[in-house]
Motif scaffolding. Structure first.
Motif, PDB file in Angstrom:
ATOM      1  N   ILE A 254       0.841  -1.189   0.000  1.00 25.04           N
ATOM      2  CA  ILE A 254       0.000   0.000   0.000  1.00 25.04           C
ATOM      3  C   ILE A 254       0.877   1.240   0.000  1.00 25.04           C
ATOM      4  N   ASP A 255       0.515   2.191  -0.833  1.00 26.40           N
ATOM      5  CA  ASP A 255       1.204   3.471  -0.904  1.00 26.40           C
ATOM      6  C   ASP A 255       0.533   4.416   0.095  1.00 26.40           C
ATOM      7  N   HIS A 256       1.249   4.781   1.149  1.00 26.02           N
ATOM      8  CA  HIS A 256       0.673   5.609   2.215  1.00 26.02           C
ATOM      9  C   HIS A 256       0.283   7.001   1.733  1.00 26.02           C
ATOM     10  N   GLU A 257       0.878   7.459   0.649  1.00 21.49           N
ATOM     11  CA  GLU A 257       0.615   8.808   0.143  1.00 21.49           C
ATOM     12  C   GLU A 257      -0.600   8.864  -0.788  1.00 21.49           C
ATOM     13  N   LYS A 258      -1.020   7.727  -1.285  1.00 27.38           N
ATOM     14  CA  LYS A 258      -2.088   7.683  -2.285  1.00 27.38           C
ATOM     15  C   LYS A 258      -3.448   7.952  -1.651  1.00 27.38           C
ATOM     16  N   ASP A 259      -4.313   8.642  -2.391  1.00 29.03           N
ATOM     17  CA  ASP A 259      -5.699   8.824  -1.960  1.00 29.03           C
ATOM     18  C   ASP A 259      -6.509   7.646  -2.485  1.00 29.03           C
ATOM     19  N   TYR A 260      -6.818   6.723  -1.600  1.00 25.56           N
ATOM     20  CA  TYR A 260      -7.546   5.526  -1.997  1.00 25.56           C
ATOM     21  C   TYR A 260      -9.037   5.808  -2.095  1.00 25.56           C
TER      22      TYR A 260
ATOM     23  N   GLU B 289     -10.215   0.975  -5.002  1.00 25.16           N
ATOM     24  CA  GLU B 289      -8.935   0.463  -4.476  1.00 25.16           C
ATOM     25  C   GLU B 289      -9.158  -0.371  -3.216  1.00 25.16           C
TER      26      GLU B 289
ATOM     27  N   VAL C 213      -5.585   3.376   5.455  1.00 27.92           N
ATOM     28  CA  VAL C 213      -6.485   3.398   4.295  1.00 27.92           C
ATOM     29  C   VAL C 213      -7.925   3.650   4.737  1.00 27.92           C
TER      30      VAL C 213
ATOM     31  N   LYS D  93      -8.456   7.268   5.911  1.00 31.42           N
ATOM     32  CA  LYS D  93      -8.546   8.213   4.786  1.00 31.42           C
ATOM     33  C   LYS D  93      -9.908   8.137   4.109  1.00 31.42           C
TER      34      LYS D  93
END
Length: 198
Positions: free
Chosen positions: A74-80, A84, A137, A140
């Protein structure tokens, strides 16, 4: 990122063969001599990198746990978004998990963790990392009001409790059709927990 040294590459080769041999004949029946025979090298070369079978076991546990993490990148910076999240759940409740590592070794070392604090800490670190990542995740998604969870951290914990129990149980079932059916049922329970539709 620097290149791996010859020493690191050689150690990884030894660990992978140790894993394959242990998977085939069981950890208890695996020896440095048997690994050396499969690799067609002198046992002293393995001992050069790993002083004992115990050292090799520590490296093997790390290897297994690293493979365990591969299913959950998982990319912690991505807006899921919800798409996703569906993909994450599908990855968690998939047969890919079983192909990444051997259940008998994973659960054998897991059982040892009750007697060995060092092994226990390795498992706790990995499992806490998975829960923490899923919590990020879910939090967010909650903040964006795509989910309505009272406590994302608790929900992430419940998902992994469910997942741990499911995979242990499914590893005991020989009938692949039944295992697949149950896996899909468990996945549906997680969607219900998250109040999502498939």
């Amino acid at each position: 990122m620097g290149r791996k040294s010859i020493k690191d590459i050689r150690k990884q080769e030894i660990i992978k063969v140790f894993y394959k041999v242990s998977r085939k004949i069981g950890y208890a029946n695996t020896s440095i001599a048997k690994v050396a025979k499969v690799m067609n090298i002198n046992p002293s070369l393995i001992i050069h990198y790993f002083a004992s079978k115990e050292d090799l076991k520590d490296a093997l546990i790390d290897y297994l746990l690293e493979r365990y993490l591969l299913i959950f990148k998982i990319d912690h910076e991505k807006d899921y978004g919800l798409a996703e999240l569906h993909e994450i759940i599908d990855r968690l409740f998939s047969k890919k998990w079983n192909r990444l590592f051997d259940d008998s070794l994973f659960y054998g070392f897991y059982a040892e963790s009750f007697r060995d604090k060092k092994i226990r800490q390795k498992y706790v670190t990995i499992l806490d990392s998975l829960r923490s990542t899923l919590t990020i995740v879910l939090t967010k998604l909650n903040e964006r009001q795509l989910l309505q969870l009272a406590d994302p951290s608790h929900t992430a914990d419940l998902i992994f409790i469910f997942l741990d129990g499911a995979y242990f149980y499914l590893s005991l079932i020989d009938d692949k059709t039944i295992a697949e059916k149950r896996l899909n049922q468990y996945k549906e329970e997680i969607y219900d927990l998250l109040r999502l539709t498939r």
